[in-house]
Design a protein around this motif. Structure first.
Motif, PDB file in Angstrom:
ATOM      1  N   ILE A 102     -45.647 -15.217  -8.283  1.00  0.00           N
ATOM      2  CA  ILE A 102     -45.023 -13.989  -8.236  1.00  0.00           C
ATOM      3  C   ILE A 102     -46.473 -13.282  -8.168  1.00  0.00           C
ATOM      4  N   GLU A 103     -47.413 -12.845  -6.920  1.00  0.00           N
ATOM      5  CA  GLU A 103     -48.583 -12.453  -6.653  1.00  0.00           C
ATOM      6  C   GLU A 103     -48.844 -10.446  -7.229  1.00  0.00           C
ATOM      7  N   GLU A 104     -49.773  -9.704  -8.365  1.00  0.00           N
ATOM      8  CA  GLU A 104     -49.062  -8.745  -8.130  1.00  0.00           C
ATOM      9  C   GLU A 104     -49.002  -7.486  -7.257  1.00  0.00           C
ATOM     10  N   GLY A 105     -48.080  -6.948  -6.773  1.00  0.00           N
ATOM     11  CA  GLY A 105     -47.767  -5.772  -5.821  1.00  0.00           C
ATOM     12  C   GLY A 105     -46.777  -6.275  -4.899  1.00  0.00           C
ATOM     13  N   GLN A 106     -47.116  -7.693  -5.691  1.00  0.00           N
ATOM     14  CA  GLN A 106     -45.934  -8.445  -4.241  1.00  0.00           C
ATOM     15  C   GLN A 106     -44.107  -8.515  -4.613  1.00  0.00           C
ATOM     16  N   ILE A 107     -43.409  -8.840  -3.532  1.00  0.00           N
ATOM     17  CA  ILE A 107     -41.977  -8.004  -3.459  1.00  0.00           C
ATOM     18  C   ILE A 107     -40.879  -9.513  -3.052  1.00  0.00           C
ATOM     19  N   CYS A 108     -40.530  -9.988  -3.979  1.00  0.00           N
ATOM     20  CA  CYS A 108     -40.299 -11.711  -3.998  1.00  0.00           C
ATOM     21  C   CYS A 108     -38.547 -11.450  -4.344  1.00  0.00           C
ATOM     22  N   GLY A 109     -38.194 -11.872  -3.166  1.00  0.00           N
ATOM     23  CA  GLY A 109     -36.788 -12.724  -2.777  1.00  0.00           C
ATOM     24  C   GLY A 109     -36.219 -13.353  -3.702  1.00  0.00           C
ATOM     25  N   LEU A 110     -35.626 -13.504  -4.928  1.00  0.00           N
ATOM     26  CA  LEU A 110     -34.456 -14.862  -5.079  1.00  0.00           C
ATOM     27  C   LEU A 110     -33.221 -14.795  -4.760  1.00  0.00           C
ATOM     28  N   ILE A 111     -33.252 -15.809  -3.636  1.00  0.00           N
ATOM     29  CA  ILE A 111     -31.971 -15.444  -3.467  1.00  0.00           C
ATOM     30  C   ILE A 111     -31.359 -17.044  -3.607  1.00  0.00           C
TER      31      ILE A 111
ATOM     32  N   ILE B  32     -37.871  -6.531   3.271  1.00  0.00           N
ATOM     33  CA  ILE B  32     -38.755  -5.786   2.238  1.00  0.00           C
ATOM     34  C   ILE B  32     -39.424  -7.341   1.302  1.00  0.00           C
ATOM     35  N   SER B  33     -38.965  -8.411   2.015  1.00  0.00           N
ATOM     36  CA  SER B  33     -39.823  -9.722   0.695  1.00  0.00           C
ATOM     37  C   SER B  33     -41.190  -9.944   1.329  1.00  0.00           C
ATOM     38  N   GLU B  34     -42.712  -9.959   0.510  1.00  0.00           N
ATOM     39  CA  GLU B  34     -43.021 -11.129   1.251  1.00  0.00           C
ATOM     40  C   GLU B  34     -43.398 -12.961   1.124  1.00  0.00           C
ATOM     41  N   LYS B  35     -42.281 -12.725   0.218  1.00  0.00           N
ATOM     42  CA  LYS B  35     -41.922 -14.159  -0.304  1.00  0.00           C
ATOM     43  C   LYS B  35     -41.054 -14.508  -0.458  1.00  0.00           C
ATOM     44  N   ILE B  36     -40.127 -15.423   0.121  1.00  0.00           N
ATOM     45  CA  ILE B  36     -38.339 -15.472  -1.135  1.00  0.00           C
ATOM     46  C   ILE B  36     -38.727 -17.020  -1.854  1.00  0.00           C
ATOM     47  N   VAL B  37     -37.994 -17.474  -2.882  1.00  0.00           N
ATOM     48  CA  VAL B  37     -37.637 -18.332  -3.334  1.00  0.00           C
ATOM     49  C   VAL B  37     -36.285 -18.618  -3.308  1.00  0.00           C
ATOM     50  N   VAL B  38     -35.999 -19.639  -2.664  1.00  0.00           N
ATOM     51  CA  VAL B  38     -34.459 -19.713  -2.783  1.00  0.00           C
ATOM     52  C   VAL B  38     -34.197 -21.380  -3.613  1.00  0.00           C
ATOM     53  N   LEU B  39     -32.937 -21.253  -3.675  1.00  0.00           N
ATOM     54  CA  LEU B  39     -32.309 -21.495  -5.049  1.00  0.00           C
ATOM     55  C   LEU B  39     -31.158 -22.092  -4.202  1.00  0.00           C
TER      56      LEU B  39
END
Length: 254
Positions: free
Chosen positions: A26-35, A217-224
């Protein structure tokens, strides 16, 4: 290097593999969703980053520090704060006192001495002012001197967010903050999270089942799924990924 770098994290509980070689940044200042579906390993990762669990393999670096080499009590000193899926507030304490708890890790007195009124008074006064300012910012100041017990669930969720905020976080991990909220409360919370990120330059890791909120609101999403990463990218890429569709709808990936 990413601000938060999760590298090859594996967590085993006996014969159960809760996380299987998970890596993302995750980059600094980023909102990352973990779903991911229930049991995918999302809260397990939170517990690894916040040092509740030790990983079986792998490492987590934040701002250059190897978090997996630190004790749980040292995490907040690095600017890593979290909320919990199940509320972790003290019902008999006032809202203001509950929020002040979030800043005690960074005081000379610590939580236990402060609880027994044995803390440094100027330090406690400063922390009290800071806690009240956080409550005011989240429109909770009217509840400051009331016990947490009996307050609406949505209000309690925001109190927990205020408690995390006064620790001066750099990484804010939110574990299902919208759980139990109404649709209007979810939309309001999403706006609050974005506003706090922008104001304080927070890096945010968000676990949430409200997909509309995550995508908004997420700029990036990681899916598990079953402890493995099956997708990683911006919301438009992830929502159309066949593996993600299969995981959520129960079909087979194309």
């Amino acid at each position: 290097m990413a601000m938060l770098d999760v590298s090859d994290i594996t967590v085993r509980f006996g014969g159960i593999v809760a996380l299987d070689g998970l890596s993302f940044g995750i980059e600094e200042g980023q909102i990352c969703g973990l779903i991911g579906p229930n049991g995918a390993g999302k809260t397990t990762l939170f517990n690894v980053v916040s040092r509740i669990y030790d990983p079986t393999e792998g490492s987590v670096h934040f701002g250059g520090d190897n978090l997996t080499a630190l004790g749980a009590h040292e995490i907040s000193q690095r600017g890593v704060y979290r909320t919990f899926q199940n509320l972790a507030l003290w019902p008999g304490m006032t809202v203001l006192e509950n929020v002040m708890v979030g800043g005690h890790a960074n005081t000379t007195s610590g939580f236990v001495r402060s609880m027994f009124r044995a803390g440094n008074k100027p330090e406690e006064d400063m922390l009290r002012e800071k806690a009240y300012a956080a409550l005011y910012e989240l429109d909770l100041h009217q509840h400051a001197f009331h016990p947490a017990a009996g307050l609406p669930f949505g209000t309690l969720k925001r109190i927990e967010l205020a408690r995390a905020l006064i620790g001066d976080p750099k990484l804010l991990m939110l574990d299902e903050p919208a759980s139990g909220l109404t649709h209007s409360e979810v939309d309001e919370l999403a706006a609050v999270i974005k506003a706090l990120r922008d104001k304080y330059n927070l890096t945010v890791l968000l676990v949430e089942h409200h997909m509309r909120m995550v995508m908004a609101i997420s700029e990036k999403i990681v899916v598990l799924n079953f402890g493995k990463k099956i997708a990683d990218g911006d919301p438009d890429v992830v929502r159309n990924d066949p593996n993600v569709i299969a995981a959520y709808l129960g079909g087979e990936a194309a």
